[in-house]
Structure formats: C-alpha cells, structure tokens
Design an enzyme around this catalytic site. Sequence first.
Site, PDB file in Angstrom:
ATOM      1  N   LYS A 124      32.460 -57.065  10.262  1.00 36.33           N
ATOM      2  CA  LYS A 124      32.901 -56.741   8.910  1.00 36.33           C
ATOM      3  C   LYS A 124      31.787 -55.981   8.193  1.00 36.33           C
ATOM      4  O   LYS A 124      30.659 -56.460   8.101  1.00 36.33           O
ATOM      5  CB  LYS A 124      33.252 -58.032   8.162  1.00 36.33           C
ATOM      6  CG  LYS A 124      34.124 -57.823   6.940  1.00 36.33           C
ATOM      7  CD  LYS A 124      34.682 -59.135   6.420  1.00 36.33           C
ATOM      8  CE  LYS A 124      35.625 -58.887   5.245  1.00 36.33           C
ATOM      9  NZ  LYS A 124      36.223 -60.133   4.724  1.00 36.33           N
ATOM     10  N   GLU A 126      47.379 -71.989   2.164  1.00 30.39           N
ATOM     11  CA  GLU A 126      47.641 -72.553   0.841  1.00 30.39           C
ATOM     12  C   GLU A 126      48.454 -73.841   0.922  1.00 30.39           C
ATOM     13  O   GLU A 126      48.191 -74.799   0.173  1.00 30.39           O
ATOM     14  CB  GLU A 126      48.372 -71.530  -0.028  1.00 30.39           C
ATOM     15  CG  GLU A 126      47.552 -70.317  -0.415  1.00 30.39           C
ATOM     16  CD  GLU A 126      47.511 -69.240   0.656  1.00 30.39           C
ATOM     17  OE1 GLU A 126      46.805 -68.232   0.461  1.00 30.39           O
ATOM     18  OE2 GLU A 126      48.191 -69.401   1.703  1.00 30.39           O
ATOM     19  N   ARG A 164      53.108 -69.390  -1.937  1.00 32.88           N
ATOM     20  CA  ARG A 164      53.202 -69.747  -0.527  1.00 32.88           C
ATOM     21  C   ARG A 164      53.225 -71.264  -0.329  1.00 32.88           C
ATOM     22  O   ARG A 164      53.512 -71.740   0.762  1.00 32.88           O
ATOM     23  CB  ARG A 164      52.019 -69.135   0.233  1.00 32.88           C
ATOM     24  CG  ARG A 164      51.972 -67.619   0.137  1.00 32.88           C
ATOM     25  CD  ARG A 164      50.628 -67.064   0.584  1.00 32.88           C
ATOM     26  NE  ARG A 164      50.338 -67.348   1.965  1.00 32.88           N
ATOM     27  CZ  ARG A 164      50.755 -66.621   2.996  1.00 32.88           C
ATOM     28  NH1 ARG A 164      51.497 -65.549   2.774  1.00 32.88           N
ATOM     29  NH2 ARG A 164      50.430 -66.936   4.221  1.00 32.88           N
TER      30      ARG A 164
END
Length: 649
Positions: free
Chosen positions: A282, A367, A395
Amino acid sequence: MSKLLSTIQGPTDLHKLDQAQLTELASEIRQRIIGVVGRNGGHLASNLGVVELTIALHRVFDFKHDRLLWDVGHQAYVHKLLTGRNERFDTLRKADGISGFPNIEESEYDLFNVGHAGTAIPTAVGMARGASLMGESRRVVAVVGDASIFNGVAFEGLNQAGVLKRQLLVVLNDNSMGIAPTQGGMAEYLAKFRVSPVYEDVKRRVKKYLPQVPLIGKAAFGALDHVKDALKASLSPHQIFEQLGFVYVGPTDGHDLPHLIELLEVLKDADHPVLLHVHTQKGRGAEWACAEPTRFHSPKPFKVEGCRVEIESGGRSYTAAFADALIRVARDDRRVFALTAAMPDGTGLNKFQQAFPDRFLDGGIAESATVDIAAGMCKAGMRPVAAIYSTFLQRAFDQVFQEVVLQGLPVIFCLDRAGLVGGDGPVHHGFLDIAYLRGMPRMVLMAPGDGEEIEAALRLALTLDAPCAIRYPRDTVPAPLFRDDAPPPFELGRSVELRDGQDAAILAYGSTCRPALDAAEMLAAEEIDVRVINARFAKPIDQNMVREALADGRPVITVEEHSVSGGFGSAVLETARDLGLDATRVTILGMPSDQFIPHGGRSIQLAECGLDASSIAQTIREALSTRSNDMLLAASSGRTSKSARRVAG
C-alpha cells in the site's frame, strides 16, 4: 502530460507496448495519481498499490466482453486511467467530474456503483451464473482488496463460488492493510504465508513451469493442475480456500508485472474457480505513503516537497471533537469501551486507542459482527460506544434491531459522516439513518449542533437504559452555538432555543443549527425576525417545541442533513398530527428522497439541497410571502381579525 499514458485511450492500447514500456507506464500512472489526489484529495495509498495488477488484468483480459468487479471501489483509479478517463482525471471527485469510485454512468467498464466492502465476490458469482444461463462465454474476475475479504458477505460469496463448474477468478489483493492494519485471526492466517518461504519461492516455481505451458487453448487448463501441484508441496494442504472449492495460487508478488501477466494468461481460462493471492504494498512508489499508509489512505489535498508532505488542514473536525469528548467521558466511567469497523483513523478512535488500549476494538470490515460484539459487551455490563459511518451502519441494520434494540441494550452508536460527505459522493452519503433507526422501539436519536455539544450528548447517553444514536457530519466544527457559556446539558427529548423571533421559526437538527442561525442573521438585516431552535432530538421529539412553533400559524422550517423522507421533519409532522395541530405552514428542508446527490464539494452539495444559509433564508422569505398573500386574500373576504389585517397589510 505523461507520454505513454496519453496514448492509452482504452485497454487495447496496452498491447502496443512492450514490457519496458509497460513498466514505464506504471511509473507514469503513479505520478498522475499522486498529482491529482494531491490537488483534489481522495484515495491514494490503495491505488498506488494496485498499478501493476490493474495493468496486467487489462492486458490479459478483454473487459469489454469479460467482467471485472472491484471490491472495494476506491482502488479503481488505475482502472479509470486505462479505460479512457485519463483526460478527465483532473476532475476526480469534483462537481461534474469523474467519481472516486466505479460509476456505471461513466464507462461500460464500470459494472456497479460500488463503495462498500464484501460485494464483489457474490456479484461475480451472479454474473458468472447469469452468463452461463444466457449462453455467453464471459470470463469473470473479482478484485478483492483492502481487507474486504474478511467481510462476512465476501465469505458467503466464496461459499457460493466454490461450487461453480465454470471459470471465476478471485484476485486477493493482500496489502496487509484495510484502511488501518488488518485485524483478526484470518489476517494472521494470511500473514503466515507472507512471511513463509513460500512467498519467496512461488515466483521461481511458477516461472519454472510456465515455459512448458501453452498459453492458448485447452492445454492451458490441464497445465494449471501441474502448476498447482508444483506449488502445493510448499503450501499448507489445509488452506481454507481449497476447502471452499477454489484452486489456490500464491502468494505472488503483485508488483512483478511480467510475472503477473504470465500467471494471468495461464489462469484466465481455467474451467473452475481460482483464487490468486497477490501481495502488494500500500502506497507503492511514494516512500512517505508506504511509511504511513493509514494517513495516506484517503488524505485531503496535499503538497510534496522532497521527502516532506503537508496535508491541507481544514480546521478541527467533528470527528476530532468526538474523539476528545469520548476520552474525557471514558476517564470518568471505566465501563466505556470503544469499537469501530476498520475505521479507527476515520472515526478518530485511533486517539482513544492510544489513551485506552485495553478498552478499544477494531472489528475489521465487519459492521454486523462489530455491532454484535458491542451487544455482548453491553450484556456483560460494559457501556460500548460503536463509532461507525452512517452509510456503513446500514450494513448492520438487522444486528442493531435483533441484538441491541430487541434486547433493550444501551449500546451507544456514534454515526460519523452523517449527511453529505463531499467528494466520496452517493456511495458514502449518510442520509438514511434517522429513517431506519427512528422506527425501532425505544431507540433514542440525538444530533449535537456543534463540537461542544458532542460531550453533552455522550454524557446523557451513558445515563440511558435504552440504545441511542448520535449523528454528526464530515465537516469542521462551526463557531460555538453558545458563545459565552458551555452548552446546557442534554435532557431527554428537550430542545433548546438559540434565537428568539416572531415572524417564523426554524427547527434545526444537528449540523444545520449554524446555517440556520446564519440565515436568521441575514433576515434580521431585512427586519425579518426568525426564531431558531436547536432540536437536539429526533426521537423522542420535543412536543413542546412543536406545539409552540405551530401555535400561531407562522411559517415553520425544519432543516436536516438527511432525506426528507422519514427524517426529523417527518417526525415533526407526525408529532403535529398526534397533537392535533395544523402543520400546513411546515416546510421540510433536507436531501431529496428520489435523487442521489453527486460527488463534489460539501458546500456545493448543501446549496443543491437548499441547506446552506442563503437557501434557508430564501425558503423563509418565500414562506412569509405565501402567508402574507393568504392573509390578504382572507382579509379581502372579511374573514380575518383586525390584527390579522395589520400583519397582512
């Protein structure tokens, strides 16, 4: 403009470039992304990490015919640059510009408007099954990155994908990170492979066998088993992906472009599901982004000066105000425990984690599980505070209802990014939370009007024996609503007056209090006297506030950063009905219920919805004008009192 990148009008142009040119193109793409994100803000580190992988995918597959799905969508900048959007890339996340996520209105190469995690694998399964049933020979590829593989929906998709009797390629872009460092046992499982000799050995082994593999025709299918057997000796025989029905290949170097192209050529025509485990870095290509991938996941505009990077400062945010308030509250109450779902930096809880490392949990991009963990902690006697973006709490709707509300557990939900979010646009706007939470029995809904009120809301929340939600926007905190004194304590179901006035009333909820006050000041210069109320609660709503506002028939404007359907304004109308009050003079200002607000600057979005100070003031002028005309009409027919005639005329 970059020399090679400017020649790429579509993926087919990649076939004109040799390997050295493809490597140079990768470098140009990184510089293009850094330049544009530096000016506009956006998702940086994730996109720098997928440059070679995206080039390889578009070089090997024909995604005009084949299908490419992204999970999560914020890693698709390179894909946009390779699919004809380079010339417009400077408009990224700007009003009337290109989106920061895949967008079906922009390109035939974008199959879904997607900004949430976990969706690519199950939608890929659906597209693969659909193509087979339609008699179409389309290859399907799902790129799963930034730890979205750990989302429960992704595993449900893997379960379905494993029984397919046809081609399906899942590319696991494993960068050891989500938005923050990846959490949980599955993350540790993958990490074992990254640090094992397999990672160093896999490229050598695959390259040894690839020259023996014809890259065209059915011979490649059989060769895949030889490649798999060659790798299997170095890999655990009990890998979870193999057990789910996938042929597992990897991990392999996601920045070795020639090797990726060779490997994809072999894998693309396998007649069964394959999971390719690709390890990427990343922030690749920018040392400062590699060093701080969380900080540069989605930065504001920034400037690079040598090794020094300065990120634009927008002032103190509601997020920072929440984090500071929660730390103060936690010092006074050892039961307070903070949770988030892969967003410790975005919710400000990284600061809480430093202060109370043993009272913090990052549940990862999960979540639903995070809410259930909060419910369990609450049942055990803790007072969990779950900080989750408004759009992401959607969600976990069922878990909020079943495990929290139905049990009467006083979990505190803190909903960041409630309302309009600016450049992230429709996939992240938080415009439904009031509507879907307000119908849940005993749920308390609060919205602080400024940064100082957040702590007052939290302190009330800790005294409740019912669940509650506190919402606040992605914005800098405004000037304090109470300039000389601390805000009065929150009292359940009680509003507070910010400004007195006789001509009209504004009932403002949360972040709209400051623009409502500013609108009243504008109108005061025109000798229009407007009362402004900080409602504080959408549930239970202050009935006295509604009764007083509607008592004399003056115009009443409700203002909220939420859909006009089912929100605070709807609660005002329902309360008026229950009290037998005439609500014909009530105007609801909010986000339109049948329209998505496109990405762009937050100030532009607020104005488009009529939620900025100027628009609120104009709405009041129009409401007063309508009332005046109605009263004149009534006066002309002799149906008003003398005092009413004076007001009208």
